[in-house]
Design a protein around this motif. Structure first.
Motif, PDB file in Angstrom:
ATOM      1  N   LYS A 144       0.827  -1.214   0.000  1.00 41.92           N
ATOM      2  CA  LYS A 144       0.000   0.000   0.000  1.00 41.92           C
ATOM      3  C   LYS A 144       0.857   1.258   0.000  1.00 41.92           C
ATOM      4  N   ILE A 145       1.944   1.269   0.771  1.00 47.16           N
ATOM      5  CA  ILE A 145       2.861   2.409   0.794  1.00 47.16           C
ATOM      6  C   ILE A 145       4.042   2.048  -0.102  1.00 47.16           C
ATOM      7  N   GLN A 146       4.232   2.818  -1.172  1.00 45.66           N
ATOM      8  CA  GLN A 146       5.278   2.505  -2.142  1.00 45.66           C
ATOM      9  C   GLN A 146       6.642   3.077  -1.776  1.00 45.66           C
ATOM     10  N   TRP A 147       6.667   4.197  -1.087  1.00 44.69           N
ATOM     11  CA  TRP A 147       7.926   4.841  -0.703  1.00 44.69           C
ATOM     12  C   TRP A 147       7.961   4.980   0.809  1.00 44.69           C
ATOM     13  N   ASN A 148       8.778   4.178   1.475  1.00 48.76           N
ATOM     14  CA  ASN A 148       8.957   4.270   2.919  1.00 48.76           C
ATOM     15  C   ASN A 148      10.250   5.036   3.151  1.00 48.76           C
ATOM     16  N   CYS A 149      10.153   6.305   3.534  1.00 45.61           N
ATOM     17  CA  CYS A 149      11.326   7.170   3.674  1.00 45.61           C
ATOM     18  C   CYS A 149      11.385   7.771   5.071  1.00 45.61           C
ATOM     19  N   THR A 150      12.521   7.604   5.732  1.00 45.59           N
ATOM     20  CA  THR A 150      12.772   8.236   7.024  1.00 45.59           C
ATOM     21  C   THR A 150      14.235   8.644   7.082  1.00 45.59           C
ATOM     22  N   GLU A 151      14.495   9.805   7.672  1.00 47.30           N
ATOM     23  CA  GLU A 151      15.860  10.281   7.895  1.00 47.30           C
ATOM     24  C   GLU A 151      16.695  10.306   6.607  1.00 47.30           C
ATOM     25  N   ILE A 152      16.099  10.840   5.531  1.00 45.19           N
ATOM     26  CA  ILE A 152      16.821  11.033   4.267  1.00 45.19           C
ATOM     27  C   ILE A 152      16.512  12.432   3.745  1.00 45.19           C
ATOM     28  N   ALA A 153      17.336  12.911   2.820  1.00 43.51           N
ATOM     29  CA  ALA A 153      17.101  14.191   2.150  1.00 43.51           C
ATOM     30  C   ALA A 153      17.601  14.077   0.723  1.00 43.51           C
ATOM     31  N   GLY A 154      16.801  14.604  -0.208  1.00 46.58           N
ATOM     32  CA  GLY A 154      17.230  14.549  -1.593  1.00 46.58           C
ATOM     33  C   GLY A 154      16.209  15.123  -2.535  1.00 46.58           C
ATOM     34  N   VAL A 155      16.383  14.805  -3.818  1.00 45.44           N
ATOM     35  CA  VAL A 155      15.521  15.329  -4.873  1.00 45.44           C
ATOM     36  C   VAL A 155      15.113  14.209  -5.810  1.00 45.44           C
ATOM     37  N   SER A 156      14.067  14.500  -6.587  1.00 47.22           N
ATOM     38  CA  SER A 156      13.617  13.573  -7.616  1.00 47.22           C
ATOM     39  C   SER A 156      13.169  14.364  -8.833  1.00 47.22           C
ATOM     40  N   SER A 157      13.123  13.699  -9.964  1.00 48.80           N
ATOM     41  CA  SER A 157      12.677  14.315 -11.204  1.00 48.80           C
ATOM     42  C   SER A 157      12.168  13.224 -12.138  1.00 48.80           C
ATOM     43  N   ASN A 158      10.907  13.352 -12.550  1.00 48.15           N
ATOM     44  CA  ASN A 158      10.322  12.428 -13.519  1.00 48.15           C
ATOM     45  C   ASN A 158      10.354  10.983 -12.996  1.00 48.15           C
ATOM     46  N   VAL A 159       9.733  10.767 -11.827  1.00 47.93           N
ATOM     47  CA  VAL A 159       9.721   9.452 -11.180  1.00 47.93           C
ATOM     48  C   VAL A 159       8.274   8.994 -10.990  1.00 47.93           C
ATOM     49  N   THR A 160       7.993   7.731 -11.366  1.00 51.82           N
ATOM     50  CA  THR A 160       6.685   7.116 -11.201  1.00 51.82           C
ATOM     51  C   THR A 160       6.864   5.754 -10.538  1.00 51.82           C
ATOM     52  N   PRO A 161       6.085   5.409  -9.475  1.00 55.46           N
ATOM     53  CA  PRO A 161       5.124   6.257  -8.787  1.00 55.46           C
ATOM     54  C   PRO A 161       5.825   7.396  -8.042  1.00 55.46           C
ATOM     55  N   GLN A 162       5.039   8.410  -7.737  1.00 50.99           N
ATOM     56  CA  GLN A 162       5.579   9.620  -7.105  1.00 50.99           C
ATOM     57  C   GLN A 162       6.314   9.272  -5.818  1.00 50.99           C
ATOM     58  N   PRO A 163       7.554   9.767  -5.674  1.00 49.80           N
ATOM     59  CA  PRO A 163       8.346   9.480  -4.469  1.00 49.80           C
ATOM     60  C   PRO A 163       7.791  10.158  -3.218  1.00 49.80           C
ATOM     61  N   CYS A 164       8.385   9.815  -2.100  1.00 46.10           N
ATOM     62  CA  CYS A 164       8.018  10.413  -0.821  1.00 46.10           C
ATOM     63  C   CYS A 164       8.380  11.897  -0.805  1.00 46.10           C
ATOM     64  N   ASN A 165       7.802  12.638   0.130  1.00 49.54           N
ATOM     65  CA  ASN A 165       8.033  14.086   0.236  1.00 49.54           C
ATOM     66  C   ASN A 165       9.476  14.453   0.580  1.00 49.54           C
ATOM     67  N   LEU A 166      10.248  13.532   1.125  1.00 49.62           N
ATOM     68  CA  LEU A 166      11.645  13.815   1.466  1.00 49.62           C
ATOM     69  C   LEU A 166      12.542  13.873   0.229  1.00 49.62           C
ATOM     70  N   LEU A 167      12.020  13.429  -0.917  1.00 51.18           N
ATOM     71  CA  LEU A 167      12.726  13.553  -2.194  1.00 51.18           C
ATOM     72  C   LEU A 167      11.994  14.624  -3.003  1.00 51.18           C
ATOM     73  N   THR A 168      12.351  15.869  -2.795  1.00 47.48           N
ATOM     74  CA  THR A 168      11.672  17.021  -3.374  1.00 47.48           C
ATOM     75  C   THR A 168      11.659  16.942  -4.896  1.00 47.48           C
ATOM     76  N   ASP A 169      10.488  17.125  -5.489  1.00 47.12           N
ATOM     77  CA  ASP A 169      10.332  17.083  -6.948  1.00 47.12           C
ATOM     78  C   ASP A 169      10.968  18.326  -7.566  1.00 47.12           C
ATOM     79  N   GLN A 170      11.931  18.125  -8.469  1.00 49.67           N
ATOM     80  CA  GLN A 170      12.647  19.215  -9.121  1.00 49.67           C
ATOM     81  C   GLN A 170      12.121  19.519 -10.521  1.00 49.67           C
ATOM     82  N   GLY A 171      10.994  18.918 -10.908  1.00 45.40           N
ATOM     83  CA  GLY A 171      10.467  19.126 -12.252  1.00 45.40           C
ATOM     84  C   GLY A 171      11.027  18.103 -13.217  1.00 45.40           C
ATOM     85  N   PRO A 172      10.453  18.015 -14.411  1.00 50.31           N
ATOM     86  CA  PRO A 172      10.760  16.915 -15.330  1.00 50.31           C
ATOM     87  C   PRO A 172      12.126  16.970 -16.013  1.00 50.31           C
ATOM     88  N   ASP A 173      12.791  18.087 -16.013  1.00 49.73           N
ATOM     89  CA  ASP A 173      14.018  18.214 -16.810  1.00 49.73           C
ATOM     90  C   ASP A 173      15.304  18.291 -15.988  1.00 49.73           C
TER      91      ASP A 173
END
Length: 188
Positions: A144-173
């Protein structure tokens, strides 16, 4: 002595009880500047696993992975700061490992139960994680939960399914880094 300047290319792996690529848990000298590309994993527990714990000390940093194709696996990304296995009770509880600058790009996975389990160390988060251009197709009975994230920091771009909030979406490019320079290395 650290493990560094390691290149892993054109690897095909079937590993039902382990990861296609594992870094740690033993890392007393540190692990840095690992480049992995053109990797195929079939029927595996995870694509890339980083495992460590308090008492392991040292670091895993500057890891670059691109062009992975995964088929039938438990989870794609797995980082564990609570690995907990020590050979004896004489380890240093103040030896905190540093996990930083971990980059994954151009990943395609299908028949996956869970996208990621990214668990840093309380008070010492894993940082600089970047995941981009990644499509994870789920099994018919996914978690049911696809991204189990604790005690991390980072970014994401163009990822499916949508990552956890700790991997901030930087847009598609905004693809994650992969160095284009070369170095003398061991080739696996």
């Amino acid at each position: 002595m650290p493990t560094k300047q390691l290149v892993i290319r054109r690897l095909t792996c079937i590993s039902p009880f382990s990861a296609v690529i594992a870094l740690g848990s033993e890392m007393s000298g540190g692990i840095e500047d690992v480049r992995a590309e053109d990797i195929t994993g079939i029927n595996s527990e995870s694509a890339v696993r980083i495992k460590t714990a308090v008492g392991r000390g040292n670091y895993v940093k500057d890891i670059y992975v691109r062009r992975m194709t995964m088929k039938t696996m438990k989870m794609v990304f797995w980082m564990a700061g609570n690995y907990g296995s020590h050979p004896d009770n004489d380890y240093d509880p103040n030896a905190i490992p540093v996990i930083q600058n971990i980059n994954f790009r151009d990943v395609i996975a299908e028949n996956v139960t869970m996208a990621a389990r990214l668990e840093g160390i309380p008070g010492h988060p894993f940082s600089g994680i970047c995941i981009s251009n990644t499509t994870i197709g789920l099994t018919q009975k996914p978690k049911k939960i696809q991204w189990n994230c604790t005690e991390i920091a980072g970014v994401s771009s163009n990822v499916t399914p949508q990552p956890c909030n700790l991997l901030t979406d930087q847009g598609p490019d905004n693809a994650c880094n992969f160095p284009e320079d070369s170095f003398t290395s061991a080739i696996v």
